[in-house]
Design a protein around this motif. Structure first.
Motif, mmCIF file in Angstrom:
data_model
loop_
_atom_site.group_PDB
_atom_site.id
_atom_site.type_symbol
_atom_site.label_atom_id
_atom_site.label_comp_id
_atom_site.label_asym_id
_atom_site.label_seq_id
_atom_site.Cartn_x
_atom_site.Cartn_y
_atom_site.Cartn_z
ATOM 1 N N ASP A 149 39.177 -6.211 91.470
ATOM 2 C CA ASP A 149 39.094 -7.096 92.624
ATOM 3 C C ASP A 149 38.879 -8.541 92.212
ATOM 4 O OD1 ASP A 149 36.553 -5.904 91.760
ATOM 5 O OD2 ASP A 149 35.635 -7.201 93.269
ATOM 6 N N ILE A 150 38.439 -8.762 90.956
ATOM 7 C CA ILE A 150 38.290 -10.123 90.436
ATOM 8 C C ILE A 150 39.593 -10.489 89.730
ATOM 9 C CG2 ILE A 150 36.923 -11.660 88.992
ATOM 10 C CD1 ILE A 150 34.674 -9.592 89.087
ATOM 11 N N LYS A 151 40.176 -11.608 90.115
ATOM 12 C CA LYS A 151 41.503 -11.956 89.578
ATOM 13 C C LYS A 151 41.337 -12.662 88.232
ATOM 14 C CE LYS A 151 45.973 -13.751 91.130
ATOM 15 N NZ LYS A 151 46.714 -12.467 91.105
ATOM 16 N N THR A 152 41.075 -11.859 87.199
ATOM 17 C CA THR A 152 40.873 -12.413 85.867
ATOM 18 C C THR A 152 42.191 -12.480 85.104
ATOM 19 O OG1 THR A 152 40.514 -10.323 84.694
ATOM 20 C CG2 THR A 152 38.613 -11.299 85.827
ATOM 21 N N THR A 153 42.128 -13.131 83.955
ATOM 22 C CA THR A 153 43.318 -13.254 83.107
ATOM 23 C C THR A 153 43.459 -12.091 82.127
ATOM 24 O OG1 THR A 153 42.074 -14.626 81.535
ATOM 25 C CG2 THR A 153 43.326 -15.773 83.249
ATOM 26 N N GLN A 154 42.733 -11.005 82.355
ATOM 27 C CA GLN A 154 42.862 -9.811 81.513
ATOM 28 C C GLN A 154 44.137 -9.057 81.903
ATOM 29 O OE1 GLN A 154 39.136 -7.587 80.764
ATOM 30 N NE2 GLN A 154 38.164 -9.074 82.122
ATOM 31 N N LEU A 155 45.259 -9.549 81.441
ATOM 32 C CA LEU A 155 46.560 -9.069 81.904
ATOM 33 C C LEU A 155 47.373 -8.360 80.820
ATOM 34 C CD1 LEU A 155 47.553 -12.188 84.033
ATOM 35 C CD2 LEU A 155 46.656 -10.007 84.850
ATOM 36 N N LEU A 156 46.717 -7.970 79.726
ATOM 37 C CA LEU A 156 47.466 -7.317 78.657
ATOM 38 C C LEU A 156 48.059 -5.990 79.113
ATOM 39 C CD1 LEU A 156 48.487 -7.175 75.792
ATOM 40 C CD2 LEU A 156 46.276 -6.238 75.089
ATOM 41 N N LEU A 207 43.195 -5.343 93.509
ATOM 42 C CA LEU A 207 43.075 -6.750 93.864
ATOM 43 C C LEU A 207 43.163 -6.910 95.378
ATOM 44 C CD1 LEU A 207 42.924 -9.680 92.733
ATOM 45 C CD2 LEU A 207 45.413 -9.737 92.947
ATOM 46 N N HIS A 208 42.319 -7.754 95.918
ATOM 47 C CA HIS A 208 42.345 -8.021 97.354
ATOM 48 C C HIS A 208 43.438 -9.065 97.615
ATOM 49 C CE1 HIS A 208 37.875 -6.618 97.863
ATOM 50 N NE2 HIS A 208 38.588 -5.821 97.080
ATOM 51 N N GLY A 209 44.656 -8.572 97.736
ATOM 52 C CA GLY A 209 45.819 -9.454 97.792
ATOM 53 C C GLY A 209 45.825 -10.378 98.997
ATOM 54 N N ILE A 210 46.123 -11.643 98.747
ATOM 55 C CA ILE A 210 46.250 -12.613 99.842
ATOM 56 C C ILE A 210 47.470 -12.278 100.690
ATOM 57 C CG2 ILE A 210 46.504 -15.053 100.414
ATOM 58 C CD1 ILE A 210 43.799 -14.191 99.137
ATOM 59 N N THR A 211 48.568 -11.946 100.024
ATOM 60 C CA THR A 211 49.774 -11.564 100.752
ATOM 61 C C THR A 211 49.554 -10.237 101.474
ATOM 62 O OG1 THR A 211 51.085 -12.691 99.067
ATOM 63 C CG2 THR A 211 52.274 -11.232 100.570
ATOM 64 N N ARG A 212 48.818 -9.316 100.843
ATOM 65 C CA ARG A 212 48.486 -8.046 101.495
ATOM 66 C C ARG A 212 47.792 -8.286 102.822
ATOM 67 N NH1 ARG A 212 44.101 -4.716 102.262
ATOM 68 N NH2 ARG A 212 44.383 -2.452 101.918
ATOM 69 N N LYS A 213 46.787 -9.147 102.802
ATOM 70 C CA LYS A 213 46.026 -9.436 104.022
ATOM 71 C C LYS A 213 46.930 -9.999 105.115
ATOM 72 C CE LYS A 213 42.035 -12.106 105.673
ATOM 73 N NZ LYS A 213 40.943 -13.039 105.278
ATOM 74 N N ALA A 214 47.791 -10.936 104.743
ATOM 75 C CA ALA A 214 48.680 -11.550 105.727
ATOM 76 C C ALA A 214 49.698 -10.550 106.270
ATOM 77 C CB ALA A 214 49.399 -12.740 105.099
ATOM 78 N N VAL A 215 50.288 -9.761 105.385
ATOM 79 C CA VAL A 215 51.312 -8.801 105.801
ATOM 80 C C VAL A 215 50.720 -7.723 106.703
ATOM 81 C CG1 VAL A 215 52.831 -6.964 104.960
ATOM 82 C CG2 VAL A 215 52.891 -9.207 103.883
ATOM 83 N N MET A 216 49.503 -7.268 106.394
ATOM 84 C CA MET A 216 48.884 -6.242 107.231
ATOM 85 C C MET A 216 48.555 -6.789 108.620
ATOM 86 S SD MET A 216 46.602 -4.087 104.482
ATOM 87 C CE MET A 216 46.095 -2.852 105.681
ATOM 88 N N ARG A 217 48.136 -8.043 108.667
ATOM 89 C CA ARG A 217 47.897 -8.663 109.987
ATOM 90 C C ARG A 217 49.194 -8.753 110.771
ATOM 91 N NH1 ARG A 217 49.034 -13.520 111.603
ATOM 92 N NH2 ARG A 217 49.212 -14.395 109.492
ATOM 93 N N MET A 218 50.256 -9.178 110.096
ATOM 94 C CA MET A 218 51.550 -9.320 110.760
ATOM 95 C C MET A 218 52.098 -7.978 111.211
ATOM 96 S SD MET A 218 53.206 -12.167 108.198
ATOM 97 C CE MET A 218 52.371 -13.742 107.920
#
Length: 287
Positions: A149-156, A207-218
């Motif tokens: 849920d924390i958007k860290t740079t641990q992306l390996l 991750l608590h997606g920003i786009t997820r939140k918007a799309v679910m509202r829509m």
């Protein structure tokens, strides 16, 4: 063309931008990031990204490098000077460095966080060819840490997952933990069955997606039924359609999972409609 980037209060040519080799973002992945899309020269859902950035910083006891208003000004200036019509603004904040490598956090009273921003030009972002035909995904084990849920740079591992998908002839991967889908390598995952949109509920596992939140509202406003629950990859394979959401892909239809075709193998009706609604409303609200 050399881009102008932002590093610790300065706008610089990208060729002159430098960060210390002792920075904890480099040594420890002790950093968080956000990616904001740009359409028609305007920022999409900036407020949502700013709120999530603050949450990530707070969860890691990391100081904010500037105010929200200052951050907005930096975003807008980079978009303007780099001539971005469609593209992305990448933002990263690390804990910085007090001059040497150490597992213990440096003293926040004497160490300033490092902030870096740069733009990426992405013509055709809104009218992505991938969105027209849909993408394929494979399932892989989810072996990441448990604070997704924390958007860290641990992306390996997400990067490794995308490479696994590429090797398998697919476009992306969905991650599986304890028998259930968590999310995609860089997106939230959904499937549609009998008109119902199914997606995993929010927790530390995704991750608590920003786009997820918007799309679910829509989707709710469009009177589409949404069910938030755990689901298996086998359930998704039997779906009528599927899709993913992210700040850079918006709503991206999924047409194949582990080689199993969904529906008729083309983007589904609900995914296409949600993409249309998202792009239309986001452009109206862009700043």
């Amino acid at each position: 063309m050399t881009r102008t980037v932002y590093v610790n209060g300065e706008y610089l040519p990208e060729t002159e931008a430098k960060v210390s080799i002792f920075d904890r973002g480099f040594l420890m992945a002790d950093a968080v990031y956000e990616v904001t899309s740009v359409l028609d020269g305007k920022l999409i859902d900036f407020d949502g990204h700013a709120v999530r950035l603050k949450r990530s910083l707070d969860e890691l006891d990391m100081a904010a490098p500037c105010t929200k208003d200052e951050l907005l000004e930096i975003h807008r200036k980079l978009v303007e000077v780099n001539g971005i019509v469609e593209g992305l603004v990448y933002l990263q904040v690390s804990r910085g460095s007090d001059g040497d490598r150490d597992f213990v956090f440096p003293d926040p009273e004497t160490t300033k966080p490092t902030i870096v921003l740069f733009t990426q030009n992405k013509p055709g972002l809104a009218n992505s060819p991938a969105a027209q035909k849909g993408i394929s995904v494979i399932a892989i084990p989810d072996i990441r840490w448990h604070r997704r849920d924390i958007k860290t740079t641990q992306l390996l591992y997400p990067s490794m997952g995308k490479m696994m998908a590429k090797k398998a002839g697919a476009d992306d991967a969905w991650l599986i933990e304890d028998g259930y889908v968590t999310e995609g390598t860089s997106n939230n995952a959904y499937f549609v069955k009998d008109g119902k949109i199914v997606t995993r509920p929010l927790s530390n596992d995704i991750l608590h997606g920003i786009t997820r939140k918007a799309v679910m509202r829509m989707a709710e406003e469009a009177q589409m039924e949404i069910v938030e629950r755990l689901f298996t990859i086998d359930e998704a394979k039997e779906a009528d359609e599927a899709f993913v959401t992210s700040a850079s892909a918006f709503v991206m239809p999924v047409v194949s999972i582990d080689g199993v075709q969904l529906g008729d193998g083309t983007p589904g009706r609900i995914a296409k409609r949600l993409r249309e609604i998202y792009l239309e409303e986001s452009l109206q609200a862009a700043i």
